[in-house]
Scaffold this motif. Sequence first.
Motif, PDB file in Angstrom:
ATOM      1  N   THR A  31     -52.510  21.587   9.495  1.00 39.22           N
ATOM      2  CA  THR A  31     -52.634  20.139   9.376  1.00 39.22           C
ATOM      3  C   THR A  31     -51.281  19.454   9.572  1.00 39.22           C
ATOM      4  OG1 THR A  31     -54.488  20.390   7.826  1.00 39.22           O
ATOM      5  CG2 THR A  31     -53.402  18.260   7.884  1.00 39.22           C
ATOM      6  N   VAL A  32     -51.326  18.340  10.272  1.00 37.45           N
ATOM      7  CA  VAL A  32     -50.155  17.485  10.428  1.00 37.45           C
ATOM      8  C   VAL A  32     -50.490  16.135   9.799  1.00 37.45           C
ATOM      9  CG1 VAL A  32     -50.830  16.701  12.739  1.00 37.45           C
ATOM     10  CG2 VAL A  32     -48.436  16.590  12.039  1.00 37.45           C
ATOM     11  N   TYR A  33     -49.478  15.522   9.199  1.00 36.04           N
ATOM     12  CA  TYR A  33     -49.668  14.277   8.463  1.00 36.04           C
ATOM     13  C   TYR A  33     -48.787  13.169   9.024  1.00 36.04           C
ATOM     14  CZ  TYR A  33     -51.449  17.680   5.086  1.00 36.04           C
ATOM     15  OH  TYR A  33     -52.142  18.704   4.471  1.00 36.04           O
ATOM     16  N   LEU A  34     -49.212  11.948   8.766  1.00 35.66           N
ATOM     17  CA  LEU A  34     -48.382  10.786   9.052  1.00 35.66           C
ATOM     18  C   LEU A  34     -48.468   9.863   7.850  1.00 35.66           C
ATOM     19  CD1 LEU A  34     -46.560   9.478  11.210  1.00 35.66           C
ATOM     20  CD2 LEU A  34     -48.542   8.090  11.873  1.00 35.66           C
ATOM     21  N   GLU A  35     -47.398   9.830   7.083  1.00 41.46           N
ATOM     22  CA  GLU A  35     -47.311   8.946   5.926  1.00 41.46           C
ATOM     23  C   GLU A  35     -46.757   7.611   6.414  1.00 41.46           C
ATOM     24  OE1 GLU A  35     -48.098   9.999   2.710  1.00 41.46           O
ATOM     25  OE2 GLU A  35     -47.847   7.927   2.011  1.00 41.46           O
ATOM     26  N   MET A  36     -47.519   6.551   6.171  1.00 45.21           N
ATOM     27  CA  MET A  36     -47.142   5.224   6.675  1.00 45.21           C
ATOM     28  C   MET A  36     -46.951   4.276   5.498  1.00 45.21           C
ATOM     29  SD  MET A  36     -49.710   4.940   9.949  1.00 45.21           S
ATOM     30  CE  MET A  36     -51.157   4.780   8.929  1.00 45.21           C
TER      31      MET A  36
ATOM     32  N   VAL B  30     -41.023   2.397  13.935  1.00 43.41           N
ATOM     33  CA  VAL B  30     -41.559   2.951  12.684  1.00 43.41           C
ATOM     34  C   VAL B  30     -40.513   3.711  11.884  1.00 43.41           C
ATOM     35  CG1 VAL B  30     -43.819   3.162  13.780  1.00 43.41           C
ATOM     36  CG2 VAL B  30     -42.342   5.178  13.626  1.00 43.41           C
ATOM     37  N   LYS B  31     -39.347   3.855  12.435  1.00 41.52           N
ATOM     38  CA  LYS B  31     -38.285   4.619  11.769  1.00 41.52           C
ATOM     39  C   LYS B  31     -37.966   4.009  10.402  1.00 41.52           C
ATOM     40  CE  LYS B  31     -35.608   6.207  14.845  1.00 41.52           C
ATOM     41  NZ  LYS B  31     -34.568   6.364  15.894  1.00 41.52           N
ATOM     42  N   GLY B  32     -37.928   4.877   9.403  1.00 46.61           N
ATOM     43  CA  GLY B  32     -37.655   4.405   8.048  1.00 46.61           C
ATOM     44  C   GLY B  32     -38.894   4.010   7.268  1.00 46.61           C
ATOM     45  N   ARG B  33     -40.027   3.866   7.958  1.00 44.44           N
ATOM     46  CA  ARG B  33     -41.279   3.492   7.281  1.00 44.44           C
ATOM     47  C   ARG B  33     -42.321   4.608   7.352  1.00 44.44           C
ATOM     48  NH1 ARG B  33     -44.338  -0.476   9.284  1.00 44.44           N
ATOM     49  NH2 ARG B  33     -43.637  -0.180  11.449  1.00 44.44           N
ATOM     50  N   PHE B  34     -42.331   5.351   8.451  1.00 44.35           N
ATOM     51  CA  PHE B  34     -43.309   6.423   8.655  1.00 44.35           C
ATOM     52  C   PHE B  34     -42.619   7.775   8.517  1.00 44.35           C
ATOM     53  CE2 PHE B  34     -46.510   4.068  11.648  1.00 44.35           C
ATOM     54  CZ  PHE B  34     -46.567   3.024  10.742  1.00 44.35           C
ATOM     55  N   THR B  35     -43.389   8.754   8.044  1.00 41.03           N
ATOM     56  CA  THR B  35     -42.884  10.124   7.926  1.00 41.03           C
ATOM     57  C   THR B  35     -43.940  11.095   8.450  1.00 41.03           C
ATOM     58  OG1 THR B  35     -41.596   9.554   5.956  1.00 41.03           O
ATOM     59  CG2 THR B  35     -41.994  11.894   6.382  1.00 41.03           C
ATOM     60  N   ILE B  36     -43.537  11.910   9.411  1.00 42.27           N
ATOM     61  CA  ILE B  36     -44.423  12.962   9.922  1.00 42.27           C
ATOM     62  C   ILE B  36     -44.080  14.267   9.222  1.00 42.27           C
ATOM     63  CG2 ILE B  36     -42.905  13.487  11.870  1.00 42.27           C
ATOM     64  CD1 ILE B  36     -45.441  14.099  13.522  1.00 42.27           C
ATOM     65  N   SER B  37     -45.104  15.032   8.901  1.00 41.72           N
ATOM     66  CA  SER B  37     -44.886  16.338   8.280  1.00 41.72           C
ATOM     67  C   SER B  37     -46.046  17.244   8.674  1.00 41.72           C
ATOM     68  CB  SER B  37     -44.795  16.205   6.758  1.00 41.72           C
ATOM     69  OG  SER B  37     -46.013  15.695   6.223  1.00 41.72           O
ATOM     70  N   ARG B  38     -45.913  18.508   8.354  1.00 43.31           N
ATOM     71  CA  ARG B  38     -46.979  19.451   8.689  1.00 43.31           C
ATOM     72  C   ARG B  38     -47.052  20.547   7.643  1.00 43.31           C
ATOM     73  NH1 ARG B  38     -45.784  21.471  14.476  1.00 43.31           N
ATOM     74  NH2 ARG B  38     -47.589  22.835  14.109  1.00 43.31           N
ATOM     75  N   ASP B  39     -48.235  21.104   7.515  1.00 40.99           N
ATOM     76  CA  ASP B  39     -48.467  22.250   6.655  1.00 40.99           C
ATOM     77  C   ASP B  39     -49.114  23.312   7.530  1.00 40.99           C
ATOM     78  OD1 ASP B  39     -49.350  24.174   4.853  1.00 40.99           O
ATOM     79  OD2 ASP B  39     -49.922  22.714   3.341  1.00 40.99           O
ATOM     80  N   ASN B  40     -48.336  24.264   7.980  1.00 43.55           N
ATOM     81  CA  ASN B  40     -48.864  25.264   8.913  1.00 43.55           C
ATOM     82  C   ASN B  40     -49.878  26.196   8.247  1.00 43.55           C
ATOM     83  OD1 ASN B  40     -47.458  24.252  11.087  1.00 43.55           O
ATOM     84  ND2 ASN B  40     -45.741  25.682  10.865  1.00 43.55           N
TER      85      ASN B  40
END
Length: 123
Positions: free
Chosen positions: A78-83, A64-74
């Motif tokens: 919430t944690v996110y996964l942009e795909m 998934v490297k280069g296509r997915f992005t994990i991020s979080r808003d403390n």
Amino acid sequence: QVQLVESGGGLVQAGGSLRLSCAASGRTFSTYPMGWFRQAPGQERAFVAAITSSGSSTYYADSVKGRFTISRDNAKNTVYLEMNSLKPEDTAVYYCARSTSYPTTQIRDYGYWGQGTQVTVSS
């Protein structure tokens, strides 16, 4: 008791995008690394991405490297996964999980899990 609730899954065409969210209960969200895993039918659950407690470092499976992005808003617990550029082989149930200590790739290092959200990518 920690509760993790995923949302944002659905049906999308190949090449499309989805954004998964995972809302966590409790006051200690910002002190733990978080991860995303996925499980396709007939396959074992597999690591997708992880993020440190501060969000300063992220880790990805090669697939998934280069296509997915994990991020979080403390502030929002919430944690996110942009795909992006989704492929049919990305079809799976996606789970978020809270690590016991480090943002590892190993299932055994995650103590709390959500119920999962289905992502289906059509060709």
